[in-house]
Write a protein that holds these residues in place. Structure first.
Motif, PDB file in Angstrom:
ATOM      1  N   LEU A  20      71.220 -51.767  -0.943  1.00 21.58           N
ATOM      2  CA  LEU A  20      72.140 -52.686  -1.194  1.00 21.58           C
ATOM      3  C   LEU A  20      73.208 -52.766  -0.092  1.00 21.58           C
ATOM      4  O   LEU A  20      72.983 -52.761   0.789  1.00 21.58           O
ATOM      5  CB  LEU A  20      73.160 -51.662  -2.834  1.00 21.58           C
ATOM      6  CG  LEU A  20      72.821 -51.217  -3.558  1.00 21.58           C
ATOM      7  CD1 LEU A  20      73.277 -50.974  -4.985  1.00 21.58           C
ATOM      8  CD2 LEU A  20      71.218 -52.201  -4.525  1.00 21.58           C
ATOM      9  N   SER A  21      73.298 -54.386  -0.101  1.00 19.28           N
ATOM     10  CA  SER A  21      74.162 -54.634   0.585  1.00 19.28           C
ATOM     11  C   SER A  21      75.105 -56.304   0.047  1.00 19.28           C
ATOM     12  O   SER A  21      74.816 -56.001  -1.001  1.00 19.28           O
ATOM     13  CB  SER A  21      72.662 -56.177   1.694  1.00 19.28           C
ATOM     14  OG  SER A  21      72.539 -55.031   2.851  1.00 19.28           O
ATOM     15  N   CYS A  22      76.258 -56.078   0.972  1.00 12.23           N
ATOM     16  CA  CYS A  22      77.352 -56.818   0.414  1.00 12.23           C
ATOM     17  C   CYS A  22      77.721 -57.575   1.209  1.00 12.23           C
ATOM     18  O   CYS A  22      78.186 -57.639   2.043  1.00 12.23           O
ATOM     19  CB  CYS A  22      78.367 -55.713  -0.121  1.00 12.23           C
ATOM     20  SG  CYS A  22      79.999 -56.569  -0.906  1.00 12.23           S
ATOM     21  N   MET A  34      86.586 -51.016   2.260  1.00 11.27           N
ATOM     22  CA  MET A  34      85.455 -51.464   1.017  1.00 11.27           C
ATOM     23  C   MET A  34      84.449 -50.223   0.029  1.00 11.27           C
ATOM     24  O   MET A  34      84.889 -49.543   0.970  1.00 11.27           O
ATOM     25  CB  MET A  34      84.241 -52.424   1.964  1.00 11.27           C
ATOM     26  CG  MET A  34      85.252 -53.634   2.473  1.00 11.27           C
ATOM     27  SD  MET A  34      83.374 -54.811   2.752  1.00 11.27           S
ATOM     28  CE  MET A  34      82.859 -55.520   1.711  1.00 11.27           C
ATOM     29  N   ALA A  35      83.810 -51.068  -1.139  1.00 15.14           N
ATOM     30  CA  ALA A  35      84.045 -49.883  -2.159  1.00 15.14           C
ATOM     31  C   ALA A  35      82.791 -49.823  -2.556  1.00 15.14           C
ATOM     32  O   ALA A  35      82.162 -51.391  -3.152  1.00 15.14           O
ATOM     33  CB  ALA A  35      84.962 -48.548  -2.765  1.00 15.14           C
ATOM     34  N   GLN A  71      78.575 -50.359   7.662  1.00 17.14           N
ATOM     35  CA  GLN A  71      79.587 -51.288   7.473  1.00 17.14           C
ATOM     36  C   GLN A  71      78.896 -51.818   8.359  1.00 17.14           C
ATOM     37  O   GLN A  71      78.777 -51.098   9.582  1.00 17.14           O
ATOM     38  CB  GLN A  71      80.904 -51.565   7.055  1.00 17.14           C
ATOM     39  CG  GLN A  71      81.467 -52.774   6.896  1.00 17.14           C
ATOM     40  CD  GLN A  71      82.822 -52.576   6.504  1.00 17.14           C
ATOM     41  OE1 GLN A  71      83.492 -51.903   6.891  1.00 17.14           O
ATOM     42  NE2 GLN A  71      82.913 -53.208   5.976  1.00 17.14           N
ATOM     43  N   ASP A  72      79.050 -53.278   8.929  1.00 19.05           N
ATOM     44  CA  ASP A  72      78.042 -53.586  10.230  1.00 19.05           C
ATOM     45  C   ASP A  72      79.353 -54.112  10.879  1.00 19.05           C
ATOM     46  O   ASP A  72      79.884 -55.088  10.098  1.00 19.05           O
ATOM     47  CB  ASP A  72      76.960 -54.641  10.063  1.00 19.05           C
ATOM     48  CG  ASP A  72      76.372 -56.114  11.120  1.00 19.05           C
ATOM     49  OD1 ASP A  72      75.796 -55.920  11.146  1.00 19.05           O
ATOM     50  OD2 ASP A  72      77.642 -56.078  12.001  1.00 19.05           O
ATOM     51  N   LEU A  78      78.655 -54.292   4.048  1.00 18.57           N
ATOM     52  CA  LEU A  78      78.525 -53.619   3.436  1.00 18.57           C
ATOM     53  C   LEU A  78      76.987 -53.428   2.655  1.00 18.57           C
ATOM     54  O   LEU A  78      76.253 -53.848   2.478  1.00 18.57           O
ATOM     55  CB  LEU A  78      79.622 -53.071   2.593  1.00 18.57           C
ATOM     56  CG  LEU A  78      79.784 -51.793   1.887  1.00 18.57           C
ATOM     57  CD1 LEU A  78      80.524 -51.380   2.899  1.00 18.57           C
ATOM     58  CD2 LEU A  78      80.579 -51.966   0.406  1.00 18.57           C
ATOM     59  N   TYR A  79      76.891 -51.907   3.757  1.00 17.83           N
ATOM     60  CA  TYR A  79      75.802 -51.460   2.976  1.00 17.83           C
ATOM     61  C   TYR A  79      75.622 -50.066   1.760  1.00 17.83           C
ATOM     62  O   TYR A  79      76.472 -49.418   2.169  1.00 17.83           O
ATOM     63  CB  TYR A  79      74.486 -51.381   3.480  1.00 17.83           C
ATOM     64  CG  TYR A  79      74.149 -51.821   4.782  1.00 17.83           C
ATOM     65  CD1 TYR A  79      75.257 -52.410   6.219  1.00 17.83           C
ATOM     66  CD2 TYR A  79      73.574 -53.453   4.692  1.00 17.83           C
ATOM     67  CE1 TYR A  79      74.630 -53.491   6.524  1.00 17.83           C
ATOM     68  CE2 TYR A  79      73.217 -54.554   5.227  1.00 17.83           C
ATOM     69  CZ  TYR A  79      73.962 -54.302   6.857  1.00 17.83           C
ATOM     70  OH  TYR A  79      73.764 -56.169   7.139  1.00 17.83           O
TER      71      TYR A  79
END
Length: 122
Positions: A20-22, A34-35, A71-72, A78-79
């Protein structure tokens, strides 16, 4: 107003993997943490994983060893890498961010994404 957009949800068989990516946008500064949360059918929203500005990460017992949050640091994307998926992982997965909160209690979250659906079949 921080804007969060999730992607990567899909239908997979048990034992499979998903990432998943955000994408984070419209922010003035990096959130304190982040979560990922999830909400299964007929269940309450539950915390899955959190990551903090120092890179520290925490995972719920139910996903520890199977899921990894990352996280990048360039754009704060966010992954969530999900391996060995089980039917009980079926849920809507939500990206979340907090300025000063813990990113573990839902009440500490300042911003939520719209969710991405993960379905795991047996």
């Amino acid at each position: 107003q921080v804007h969060l957009v999730e992607s990567g949800g899909d239908s997979v068989q048990a034992g499979g993997s998903l990432r998943l990516s955000c994408l984070l946008s419209q922010y003035d500064y990096r959130p304190g943490c982040m979560a990922w949360f999830r909400q299964g059918p007929g269940k309450q929203r539950e915390w899955i994983s959190s990551i903090y500005t120092d890179g520290a990460a925490r995972h719920a017992y139910s996903v520890a060893g199977r899921f990894t949050i990352s996280q990048d640091n360039a754009d704060y994307t966010l992954y969530l890498q999900m391996n060995s998926l089980k039917p009980e992982d079926t849920a809507e997965y939500y990206c979340a961010a907090s300025v000063y909160g813990t990113c573990i209690a839902a009440g500490s979250i300042d911003y939520w994404g719209q969710g991405t659906r993960v379905t795991v079949s047996s």
